[in-house]
Write a protein that holds these residues in place. Sequence first.
Motif, PDB file in Angstrom:
ATOM      1  N   LEU A   1       0.820  -1.199   0.000  1.00  0.00           N
ATOM      2  CA  LEU A   1       0.000   0.000   0.000  1.00  0.00           C
ATOM      3  C   LEU A   1       0.860   1.256   0.000  1.00  0.00           C
ATOM      4  O   LEU A   1       1.401   1.645  -1.020  1.00  0.00           O
ATOM      5  CB  LEU A   1      -0.945  -0.040   1.210  1.00  0.00           C
ATOM      6  CG  LEU A   1      -1.862  -1.285   1.294  1.00  0.00           C
ATOM      7  CD1 LEU A   1      -2.628  -1.307   2.607  1.00  0.00           C
ATOM      8  CD2 LEU A   1      -2.808  -1.328   0.110  1.00  0.00           C
ATOM      9  N   SER A   2       0.992   1.899   1.138  1.00  0.00           N
ATOM     10  CA  SER A   2       1.823   3.081   1.330  1.00  0.00           C
ATOM     11  C   SER A   2       1.947   3.261   2.836  1.00  0.00           C
ATOM     12  O   SER A   2       1.253   2.578   3.602  1.00  0.00           O
ATOM     13  CB  SER A   2       1.185   4.317   0.672  1.00  0.00           C
ATOM     14  OG  SER A   2       0.164   4.853   1.491  1.00  0.00           O
ATOM     15  N   PRO A   3       2.788   4.169   3.300  1.00  0.00           N
ATOM     16  CA  PRO A   3       2.892   4.341   4.755  1.00  0.00           C
ATOM     17  C   PRO A   3       1.611   4.831   5.414  1.00  0.00           C
ATOM     18  O   PRO A   3       1.375   4.558   6.591  1.00  0.00           O
ATOM     19  CB  PRO A   3       4.011   5.374   4.908  1.00  0.00           C
ATOM     20  CG  PRO A   3       4.786   5.303   3.630  1.00  0.00           C
ATOM     21  CD  PRO A   3       3.797   4.958   2.575  1.00  0.00           C
ATOM     22  N   VAL A   4       0.761   5.548   4.659  1.00  0.00           N
ATOM     23  CA  VAL A   4      -0.384   6.232   5.266  1.00  0.00           C
ATOM     24  C   VAL A   4      -1.370   5.282   5.944  1.00  0.00           C
ATOM     25  O   VAL A   4      -1.765   5.501   7.098  1.00  0.00           O
ATOM     26  CB  VAL A   4      -1.093   7.116   4.222  1.00  0.00           C
ATOM     27  CG1 VAL A   4      -2.348   7.750   4.815  1.00  0.00           C
ATOM     28  CG2 VAL A   4      -0.147   8.189   3.704  1.00  0.00           C
ATOM     29  N   PRO A   5      -1.853   4.211   5.289  1.00  0.00           N
ATOM     30  CA  PRO A   5      -2.888   3.390   5.923  1.00  0.00           C
ATOM     31  C   PRO A   5      -2.364   2.315   6.862  1.00  0.00           C
ATOM     32  O   PRO A   5      -3.168   1.573   7.436  1.00  0.00           O
ATOM     33  CB  PRO A   5      -3.587   2.748   4.723  1.00  0.00           C
ATOM     34  CG  PRO A   5      -2.502   2.581   3.719  1.00  0.00           C
ATOM     35  CD  PRO A   5      -1.587   3.768   3.905  1.00  0.00           C
ATOM     36  N   MET A   6      -1.051   2.189   7.042  1.00  0.00           N
ATOM     37  CA  MET A   6      -0.528   1.045   7.786  1.00  0.00           C
ATOM     38  C   MET A   6      -0.995   0.985   9.241  1.00  0.00           C
ATOM     39  O   MET A   6      -1.291  -0.108   9.747  1.00  0.00           O
ATOM     40  CB  MET A   6       0.995   1.002   7.712  1.00  0.00           C
ATOM     41  CG  MET A   6       1.540   0.751   6.307  1.00  0.00           C
ATOM     42  SD  MET A   6       0.716  -0.603   5.424  1.00  0.00           S
ATOM     43  CE  MET A   6       1.088  -1.997   6.472  1.00  0.00           C
ATOM     44  N   PRO A   7      -1.105   2.099   9.984  1.00  0.00           N
ATOM     45  CA  PRO A   7      -1.660   1.988  11.336  1.00  0.00           C
ATOM     46  C   PRO A   7      -3.084   1.436  11.346  1.00  0.00           C
ATOM     47  O   PRO A   7      -3.434   0.608  12.199  1.00  0.00           O
ATOM     48  CB  PRO A   7      -1.610   3.424  11.860  1.00  0.00           C
ATOM     49  CG  PRO A   7      -0.491   4.057  11.099  1.00  0.00           C
ATOM     50  CD  PRO A   7      -0.576   3.456   9.728  1.00  0.00           C
ATOM     51  N   ALA A   8      -3.913   1.875  10.385  1.00  0.00           N
ATOM     52  CA  ALA A   8      -5.284   1.370  10.314  1.00  0.00           C
ATOM     53  C   ALA A   8      -5.308  -0.100   9.904  1.00  0.00           C
ATOM     54  O   ALA A   8      -6.158  -0.876  10.364  1.00  0.00           O
ATOM     55  CB  ALA A   8      -6.106   2.209   9.334  1.00  0.00           C
ATOM     56  N   VAL A   9      -4.381  -0.499   9.025  1.00  0.00           N
ATOM     57  CA  VAL A   9      -4.290  -1.910   8.633  1.00  0.00           C
ATOM     58  C   VAL A   9      -3.964  -2.779   9.841  1.00  0.00           C
ATOM     59  O   VAL A   9      -4.591  -3.833  10.059  1.00  0.00           O
ATOM     60  CB  VAL A   9      -3.213  -2.086   7.531  1.00  0.00           C
ATOM     61  CG1 VAL A   9      -2.882  -3.555   7.322  1.00  0.00           C
ATOM     62  CG2 VAL A   9      -3.697  -1.467   6.217  1.00  0.00           C
ATOM     63  N   TRP A  10      -3.018  -2.346  10.655  1.00  0.00           N
ATOM     64  CA  TRP A  10      -2.654  -3.122  11.847  1.00  0.00           C
ATOM     65  C   TRP A  10      -3.818  -3.193  12.832  1.00  0.00           C
ATOM     66  O   TRP A  10      -4.093  -4.244  13.413  1.00  0.00           O
ATOM     67  CB  TRP A  10      -1.427  -2.508  12.505  1.00  0.00           C
ATOM     68  CG  TRP A  10      -0.996  -3.213  13.761  1.00  0.00           C
ATOM     69  CD1 TRP A  10      -0.985  -2.717  15.024  1.00  0.00           C
ATOM     70  CD2 TRP A  10      -0.504  -4.554  13.859  1.00  0.00           C
ATOM     71  NE1 TRP A  10      -0.530  -3.651  15.915  1.00  0.00           N
ATOM     72  CE2 TRP A  10      -0.220  -4.792  15.222  1.00  0.00           C
ATOM     73  CE3 TRP A  10      -0.277  -5.569  12.932  1.00  0.00           C
ATOM     74  CZ2 TRP A  10       0.275  -6.010  15.678  1.00  0.00           C
ATOM     75  CZ3 TRP A  10       0.216  -6.789  13.387  1.00  0.00           C
ATOM     76  CH2 TRP A  10       0.487  -6.996  14.742  1.00  0.00           C
TER      77      TRP A  10
END
Length: 250
Positions: free
Chosen positions: A189-198
């Motif tokens: 994806l990209s760095p932006v959604p990674m907290p929400a993905v986790w």
Amino acid sequence: MPPAAKALLAQLAGAAGALVLARNGWLTGLWPLVGAQAGLAAAVAFGMGSARWWLPIHLGFLPLAVVALQLGIAPAWYLAAFVLLLLVYWTSFRTQVPLYLSNRPTAAAVAGLLPARPLRLLDIGAGTGSLLRPLARARPESRFTGVELAPAPWLIGRLLCAPLSNIDWRRADLFAPAWADYDAVYAFLSPVPMPAVWAKAVAEMQPGSLLISNSFAIPDVQPERIAEVGDRRGTRLYVYRIPSPTDSGR
């Protein structure tokens, strides 16, 4: 501030700054004015904390627009280019997730990270299915699901994945499906959604299942391992194991 609003503000600020320079006699001629606007827009974007990939866009936007006007290109070509980009990138301006395609070395590396037993894997933001097709051929006993929202990649993926009966290809937002039934989730994806993905992975996936992120680490979460793909991109796969509810790292 939304990224699109930042971009508009940066362009307007660049134009205002260039106009002030021109009115005070510090700039003469078209291209010095264009260059000043581009440089000021990029500087404002940097000052507002825009992602680094916005900077070359600001530097090139007005110069390329001026060149295009001087070439006398028919308006229909601009419309066609806009429609094509819209079909490919769709909501990238909102999600800040561009189209990335996983290569074959990455698919082979992911295959090596998966358990040998039959499993279910979900690819969120699956593009054209470039990861799922090699995996589905190598692991016919397993089930693979790909979700893609942008119309053009989704359609290409649907056509390419159709011969493989163990691929479920869906048009959906990456957060729309429930993740509870999957043994592994793959994200490029990209760095932006990674907290929400986790957060979604921990809330929905079973303890011990895997979240594999191509290139983008989850902030403040230690991966179980980092796998080097060894391709020309220098791809890294960040492998996270979902903790149990009692785990303090949840």
